[in-house]
Design a protein around this motif. Structure first.
Motif, PDB file in Angstrom:
ATOM      1  N   ASP A  62      -6.391   8.753   7.020  1.00  0.00           N
ATOM      2  CA  ASP A  62      -6.309   8.484   8.458  1.00  0.00           C
ATOM      3  C   ASP A  62      -6.926   7.123   8.782  1.00  0.00           C
ATOM      4  OD1 ASP A  62      -9.099   8.772   8.593  1.00  0.00           O
ATOM      5  OD2 ASP A  62      -9.016  10.729   9.537  1.00  0.00           O
ATOM      6  N   GLU A  63      -6.965   6.793  10.083  1.00  0.00           N
ATOM      7  CA  GLU A  63      -7.436   5.471  10.503  1.00  0.00           C
ATOM      8  C   GLU A  63      -8.906   5.218  10.196  1.00  0.00           C
ATOM      9  OE1 GLU A  63      -7.520   8.061  14.267  1.00  0.00           O
ATOM     10  OE2 GLU A  63      -6.253   7.832  12.519  1.00  0.00           O
TER      11      GLU A  63
ATOM     12  N   TYR B 295       4.462  16.381  16.027  1.00  0.00           N
ATOM     13  CA  TYR B 295       3.056  15.972  16.078  1.00  0.00           C
ATOM     14  C   TYR B 295       2.945  14.575  15.501  1.00  0.00           C
ATOM     15  CZ  TYR B 295       2.992  17.212  11.111  1.00  0.00           C
ATOM     16  OH  TYR B 295       3.255  17.285   9.762  1.00  0.00           O
ATOM     17  N   SER B 296       1.934  13.855  15.935  1.00  0.00           N
ATOM     18  CA  SER B 296       1.759  12.465  15.534  1.00  0.00           C
ATOM     19  C   SER B 296       0.518  12.329  14.654  1.00  0.00           C
ATOM     20  CB  SER B 296       1.597  11.612  16.796  1.00  0.00           C
ATOM     21  OG  SER B 296       1.292  10.282  16.456  1.00  0.00           O
ATOM     22  N   VAL B 297       0.614  11.484  13.627  1.00  0.00           N
ATOM     23  CA  VAL B 297      -0.516  11.202  12.748  1.00  0.00           C
ATOM     24  C   VAL B 297      -0.579   9.692  12.555  1.00  0.00           C
ATOM     25  CG1 VAL B 297      -1.531  11.562  10.460  1.00  0.00           C
ATOM     26  CG2 VAL B 297      -0.212  13.397  11.535  1.00  0.00           C
ATOM     27  N   ILE B 298      -1.758   9.112  12.743  1.00  0.00           N
ATOM     28  CA  ILE B 298      -1.950   7.699  12.433  1.00  0.00           C
ATOM     29  C   ILE B 298      -2.430   7.641  10.995  1.00  0.00           C
ATOM     30  CG2 ILE B 298      -3.250   5.605  12.928  1.00  0.00           C
ATOM     31  CD1 ILE B 298      -3.213   6.443  15.867  1.00  0.00           C
TER      32      ILE B 298
ATOM     33  N   ARG C 184      -3.076  17.529   7.279  1.00  0.00           N
ATOM     34  CA  ARG C 184      -2.398  17.318   8.555  1.00  0.00           C
ATOM     35  C   ARG C 184      -0.881  17.320   8.452  1.00  0.00           C
ATOM     36  NH1 ARG C 184      -5.069  12.834  11.940  1.00  0.00           N
ATOM     37  NH2 ARG C 184      -3.748  13.792  13.502  1.00  0.00           N
ATOM     38  N   VAL C 185      -0.343  17.100   7.242  1.00  0.00           N
ATOM     39  CA  VAL C 185       1.107  17.028   7.058  1.00  0.00           C
ATOM     40  C   VAL C 185       1.494  18.035   5.983  1.00  0.00           C
ATOM     41  CG1 VAL C 185       3.025  15.534   6.358  1.00  0.00           C
ATOM     42  CG2 VAL C 185       1.148  14.587   7.708  1.00  0.00           C
ATOM     43  N   PHE C 186       2.636  18.700   6.173  1.00  0.00           N
ATOM     44  CA  PHE C 186       3.061  19.734   5.241  1.00  0.00           C
ATOM     45  C   PHE C 186       4.396  19.376   4.587  1.00  0.00           C
ATOM     46  CE2 PHE C 186       0.435  21.901   8.395  1.00  0.00           C
ATOM     47  CZ  PHE C 186      -0.502  22.508   7.563  1.00  0.00           C
TER      48      PHE C 186
ATOM     49  N   GLY D 178       0.819  -1.199   0.000  1.00  0.00           N
ATOM     50  CA  GLY D 178       0.000   0.000   0.000  1.00  0.00           C
ATOM     51  C   GLY D 178       0.855   1.252   0.000  1.00  0.00           C
ATOM     52  N   VAL D 179       0.198   2.386  -0.066  1.00  0.00           N
ATOM     53  CA  VAL D 179       0.884   3.667   0.023  1.00  0.00           C
ATOM     54  C   VAL D 179       0.365   4.406   1.247  1.00  0.00           C
ATOM     55  CG1 VAL D 179       1.219   3.829  -2.476  1.00  0.00           C
ATOM     56  CG2 VAL D 179      -0.799   4.862  -1.457  1.00  0.00           C
ATOM     57  N   LEU D 180       1.171   5.322   1.772  1.00  0.00           N
ATOM     58  CA  LEU D 180       0.723   6.166   2.875  1.00  0.00           C
ATOM     59  C   LEU D 180       0.230   7.509   2.371  1.00  0.00           C
ATOM     60  CD1 LEU D 180       3.335   5.477   5.696  1.00  0.00           C
ATOM     61  CD2 LEU D 180       1.079   4.478   5.355  1.00  0.00           C
ATOM     62  N   GLY D 181       0.581   7.864   1.151  1.00  0.00           N
ATOM     63  CA  GLY D 181       0.079   9.106   0.583  1.00  0.00           C
ATOM     64  C   GLY D 181       1.021  10.289   0.704  1.00  0.00           C
ATOM     65  N   ILE D 182       2.305  10.001   0.933  1.00  0.00           N
ATOM     66  CA  ILE D 182       3.298  11.072   0.994  1.00  0.00           C
ATOM     67  C   ILE D 182       4.533  10.634   0.212  1.00  0.00           C
ATOM     68  CG2 ILE D 182       2.556  12.099   3.185  1.00  0.00           C
ATOM     69  CD1 ILE D 182       4.711  10.496   4.608  1.00  0.00           C
ATOM     70  N   SER D 183       5.303  11.611  -0.225  1.00  0.00           N
ATOM     71  CA  SER D 183       6.592  11.369  -0.845  1.00  0.00           C
ATOM     72  C   SER D 183       7.634  11.948   0.094  1.00  0.00           C
ATOM     73  CB  SER D 183       6.639  12.053  -2.216  1.00  0.00           C
ATOM     74  OG  SER D 183       7.906  11.893  -2.792  1.00  0.00           O
TER      75      SER D 183
END
Length: 169
Positions: free
Chosen positions: A78-79, A135-138, A87-89, A56-61
């Motif tokens: 997200d979950e 900061y944390s992101v699931i 949420r991520v920059f 799968g992918v997480l959606g970031i490079s």
């Protein structure tokens, strides 16, 4: 009396034969149902096996080496399954994955922690660019919505050779 006994014995044999027929028919029905269930389970196992072997992918490079900075955010999920690109920059740094601090670790150690079968969850701690704190992101690994971001095993070998560009995860 002998005639009554003979009739009773004959009746008993007929009933026993009918019961055996019903029992055999029930066994046949059960066997047929078992075969259908086995075929269905084999199909489900095959589908699950194919799903598990997909990455799968997480959606970031992310930059392919330390520091692991975010270069693009394209399909962060997200979950709950909701897109959460906000949420991520770009420019944020990946600081930890599932509690493992990744600073000074090689990509061979880091990227397997970030990639898994679709549906798996990963807790990623990011550090804001310019000292803005952590900061944390699931994040949920998923099949990329945009085909340009999908992974397959042939691409994995090509990706290993492309260390100059950001690594899609």
């Amino acid at each position: 009396l002998v005639e009554a006994e003979r009739l009773l014995l004959e009746s008993h044999r007929e009933l026993a034969g009918e019961r055996a027929q019903r029992r055999d028919a029930g066994v046949d029905d059960l066997l047929e149902a078992g075969k259908r269930r086995e075929a269905l389970l084999k199909q489900q196992i095959a589908a699950l096996s194919e799903h598990v072997h997909q990455r799968g992918v997480l959606g970031i490079s992310v930059n392919p080496g330390p520091p692991y900075t975010v270069e693009d955010v394209y399909e962060l999920v997200d979950e709950t399954g909701a897109i959460c690109n906000h949420r991520v920059f770009v420019g944020d740094e990946v600081a930890a994955v599932d509690g493992f601090r990744i600073a000074n670790h090689e990509p061979e150690e880091v990227f397997p922690l970030l990639m898994g079968p679709p549906g798996t969850l990963v807790e990623v701690v990011f550090r804001r660019e310019n000292g803005g704190g952590e900061y944390s992101v699931i994040i949920q690994s998923h099949i990329a919505i945009d085909p340009a971001h999908r992974h397959d095993e042939e691409e994995d070998e090509e990706d290993e050779e492309e260390d100059e560009a950001g690594t899609l995860i």
